[in-house]
Design a protein around this motif. Structure first.
Motif, PDB file in Angstrom:
ATOM      1  N   PHE A 195      -1.836   6.575   5.336  1.00 52.17           N
ATOM      2  CA  PHE A 195      -1.030   7.146   6.508  1.00 52.17           C
ATOM      3  C   PHE A 195       0.144   6.545   6.908  1.00 52.17           C
ATOM      4  N   HIS A 199       3.601   8.229   6.381  1.00 50.93           N
ATOM      5  CA  HIS A 199       4.370   8.585   7.774  1.00 50.93           C
ATOM      6  C   HIS A 199       5.759   8.106   7.720  1.00 50.93           C
ATOM      7  N   TYR A 217      -2.158  17.263   9.925  1.00 51.39           N
ATOM      8  CA  TYR A 217      -1.128  15.924   9.905  1.00 51.39           C
ATOM      9  C   TYR A 217       0.167  16.282   9.509  1.00 51.39           C
ATOM     10  N   ASN A 219       4.069  13.955   8.945  1.00 49.98           N
ATOM     11  CA  ASN A 219       4.631  12.506   9.057  1.00 49.98           C
ATOM     12  C   ASN A 219       5.857  12.572   9.936  1.00 49.98           C
ATOM     13  N   GLU A 220       6.602  11.718   9.953  1.00 47.82           N
ATOM     14  CA  GLU A 220       7.567  11.428  10.873  1.00 47.82           C
ATOM     15  C   GLU A 220       8.922  12.544  10.702  1.00 47.82           C
ATOM     16  N   ALA A 230       3.589  13.939  17.729  1.00 43.94           N
ATOM     17  CA  ALA A 230       2.613  13.762  16.798  1.00 43.94           C
ATOM     18  C   ALA A 230       1.302  14.408  17.474  1.00 43.94           C
TER      19      ALA A 230
END
Lengths: 549, 126
Positions: A195, A199, A217, A219-220, A230
């Motif tokens: 992760f 990320h 989930y 990511n950025e 998040a």
């Protein structure tokens, strides 16, 4: 403990002396008074009782004592609750497994007892077994991580300590294994690594449930586009991101993933006016859940690069073709005696220049086509029409070229009713390529024969020459890029680019057709293309009015 | 003899085309180096067929044709474009601009006259 032991020994010694005294007295000729017999009998009873107590209770008490024994029992109990324990004999066969091991592995004692301990090793770690065993044989304990196979087929990570059990001579008589399930810690560590990488990826990464389409989930990069925190991710579904989501279409798209038909799906999409290249995969997480992993790549930069590249190529093409028009045109006119009769040597030299200008134009065209194929920009306008249309046009377009080699192109058995769906211009390009190759490789004064026949559900157009044929070792790569068959000296001046047949192959594949060849050295070659048979009553479209140079 | 107005900015191509068309013996040729020149001289010449280069500085071939179409007697004059940019999409676009054919450069000077005559016949203009 030691004072008890001392008192016990003193009493036993005193009683022994008392009991032995009549025997010693008798040995020296003294007799014992009858009144002493009951006392001696009593003393013997007490002595025996104390000896039994000492042996069966007092002796173990010496080693651990009652509290020590309890402590040991508690420790074993704790160990059994915490760890998986197994014992093997000298042949590595299991003869004891504790409840914890059975609970975690899902096996029953009947499944395991008598089996080699290797049944507990995961397939990936079975190679470890021999090495561990070799160490134990030398009395060396083993400690490390190993994967344990459960009855369900699932694998768990364990931290294991395996101790050898040795006899008094130091020979291995078995092992004691103690394993702790460390799967969760292992997963957490691996997930953290994964992760952390995910990320920071520039691509947007999403994980979501294939049934509920709820996100687990992002990511950025993904969070930045959707504008969420998040912490919000697990409260959102795909509908929150794509307000106008066509659920049926999306589910149909991922269906082949869920059925295992494919392992990934890629498609281009447009999100808020930005072109994206998307890839979706179905994964099983460490905890056994199925999750869709979608990776979205912003393709706007790539699209712009492609546009600029296409523009540049078109410009280069134009800039090269313009002077070629003058060069080739001027030479063509001179060779046709438009400016008067040429001396033979001048004509010969000019012919070389003309042929090579032809080649240069061919190279420009081939490179442009290869670029178009690579960029997926080769467009096909498919129309159902008679194959004779494109065959006639290709023969007419190649007549002059064939004449140059004193080769005659002959049409045999071309059925006017044979219809197929094809792009006229591109098919003309393929047939022109086959006909010009046939002419180039034909002996002077020979024929090239064009035929059409039905083979199964396809029409096959074949172009046969009676040239030198293609060596067998070259036949397998004849449709690969930059493949050129060695030509005899008489044909050196008309060398191709080595791209023509590869381009023809791609063009035929794009039209749901095929291309192939048969060749025999010294006999000749037959190249053919095939199109699926089309219904004759399909609409006949006008053929394009482009005039090829 | 058909009157052919040829518009081409490249002097060498003009010369090659001129000789090629002369060779065919079918055409009386007027050549112009730009769209602007063609517009100036077209009416006086009264062409039966227009042969227009596409990419030219100043007025392009399509712009020149558009302008010529507004001029007296040239609304239906058959037009043929010549281009070195021969992508199928570009050819289609040119044909949609009331052109009867597109000749791709480099052209074969020996058969240029025949190509033009064939295109005129196909379009029913010859």
């Amino acid at each position: 403990m030691n004072s008890k032991k001392f008192i016990m020994k003193s009493i036993l010694l005193a009683l022994a002396v008392f009991l032995l005294s009549p025997v010693v007295a008798a040995a020296f000729g003294y007799s014992l008074s009858r009144t002493l017999v009951p006392y001696i009998t009593l003393a013997a009873g007490v002595f025996m009782a104390l000896v039994f107590w000492y042996i069966f209770d007092g002796h173990s008490g010496e080693a651990t004592g009652q509290s020590g024994r309890n402590q040991l029992l508690q420790e074993v109990s704790a160990l059994n609750h915490h760890a998986m324990v197994s014992l093997t004999d000298r042949d590595a066969r299991l003869f004891h497994v504790n409840d914890k091991l059975l609970e975690v592995s899902g096996f029953t004692a009947e499944d395991l007892l008598g089996q080699s301990t290797s049944v507990l090793y995961a397939e990936e770690d079975k190679h470890q077994f021999a090495g561990i065993r070799a160490g134990l044989d030398r009395g060396i304990p083993w400690t490390g991580e190993t994967r344990m196979r459960c009855k369900s087929g699932k694998t768990i990570w364990t931290q294991a300590t395996i101790l050898p059990r040795l006899d008094s001579e130091g020979h291995l008589i078995g092992t004691v294994s103690i394993r702790t399930d460390v799967t969760t810690a292992k997963i957490n560590a691996q997930q953290n690594d994964l992760f952390t990488t995910l990320h920071k990826l520039w691509d947007e990464v999403y994980m979501l449930d294939p049934e509920t389409l709820a996100f687990s989930y992002m990511n950025e990069a993904a969070l930045a586009r959707v504008g969420w925190e998040a912490g919000e991710v697990k409260t959102k579904t795909l509908w929150d991101d794509c307000k106008d989501l066509d659920e049926a279409k999306f589910r149909a798209r991922i269906e082949p993933l869920l059925t295992g038909e494919v392992d990934q799906i890629t498609y281009a999409d447009d999100i808020d006016g930005v072109p994206y290249n998307n890839r979706i995969q179905l994964i099983t997480t460490y905890s056994g859940e199925k999750q869709l992993v979608a990776v979205l790549r912003d393709a706007s930069e790539q699209a712009e690069v492609e546009r600029v590249k296409a523009e540049l190529l078109a410009t280069i093409s134009h800039e090269l073709r313009t002077p070629m028009t003058s060069i080739k045109g001027a030479m063509g006119l001179l060779l046709s005696n438009a400016a008067g009769e040429l001396p033979e040597k001048a004509r010969s030299m000019l012919s070389i220049a003309y042929r090579n200008s032809d080649r240069l134009v061919m190279i420009i065209n081939d490179i442009l086509d290869i670029e178009k194929i690579a960029a997926g920009q080769m467009v096909f306008e498919m129309n159902t029409m008679p194959l004779s249309l494109v065959i006639d046009e290709s023969i007419a377009a190649n007549e002059q070229f064939a004449n140059r080699f004193d080769v005659t192109v002959e049409k045999q058995g071309v059925d006017e009713a044979a219809h197929a769906s094809y792009d006229f211009g591109r098919t003309l390009q393929v047939l022109t390529n086959l006909l010009s190759n046939a002419a180039k490789f034909s002996p002077v004064g020979s024929k090239v024969i064009v035929r059409v026949e039905q083979v199964g559900q396809s029409y096959r157009i074949s172009v046969q020459d009676f040239g030198a044929g293609i060596p067998e070792e070259a036949q397998g790569r004849i449709f690969e890029r930059f493949t050129q068959v060695k030509q005899d000296k008489s044909h050196r001046g008309v060398q191709g680019t080595g791209l023509g047949l590869n381009i023809s192959k791609v063009i035929m594949e794009q039209q749901s057709g095929g291309i192939g060849m048969v060749s025999q050295e010294g006999v000749g070659s037959t190249f053919f293309v095939e199109f699926p048979v089309a219904e004759v009553n399909d609409s006949l479209q006008d053929q394009p009015a482009e005039i090829a140079s | 003899m058909l009157k052919l107005l040829h518009v081409e900015d490249d002097e060498d191509i003009r010369e090659v085309a001129n000789m090629a068309l002369e060779l065919s013996g079918e055409f009386e040729v007027l050549q112009c180096a730009s769209g602007e020149e063609a517009i100036e001289r077209a009416v006086g010449f009264g062409p039966d067929v227009l042969l227009l280069d596409v990419m030219m500085p100043g007025m392009s071939g399509p712009s020149t044709l558009k302008e010529l179409r507004t001029m007296e007697g040239m609304a239906d004059t058959p037009a043929i474009f010549m281009t070195a940019r021969a992508q199928p999409a570009e050819v289609e676009e040119l044909k949609s601009l009331s052109a009867i054919a597109v000749v791709v450069k480099p052209f074969d000077p020996i058969s240029l006259g025949d190509q033009i005559m064939d295109a005129l016949k196909q379009a029913g203009k010859a």
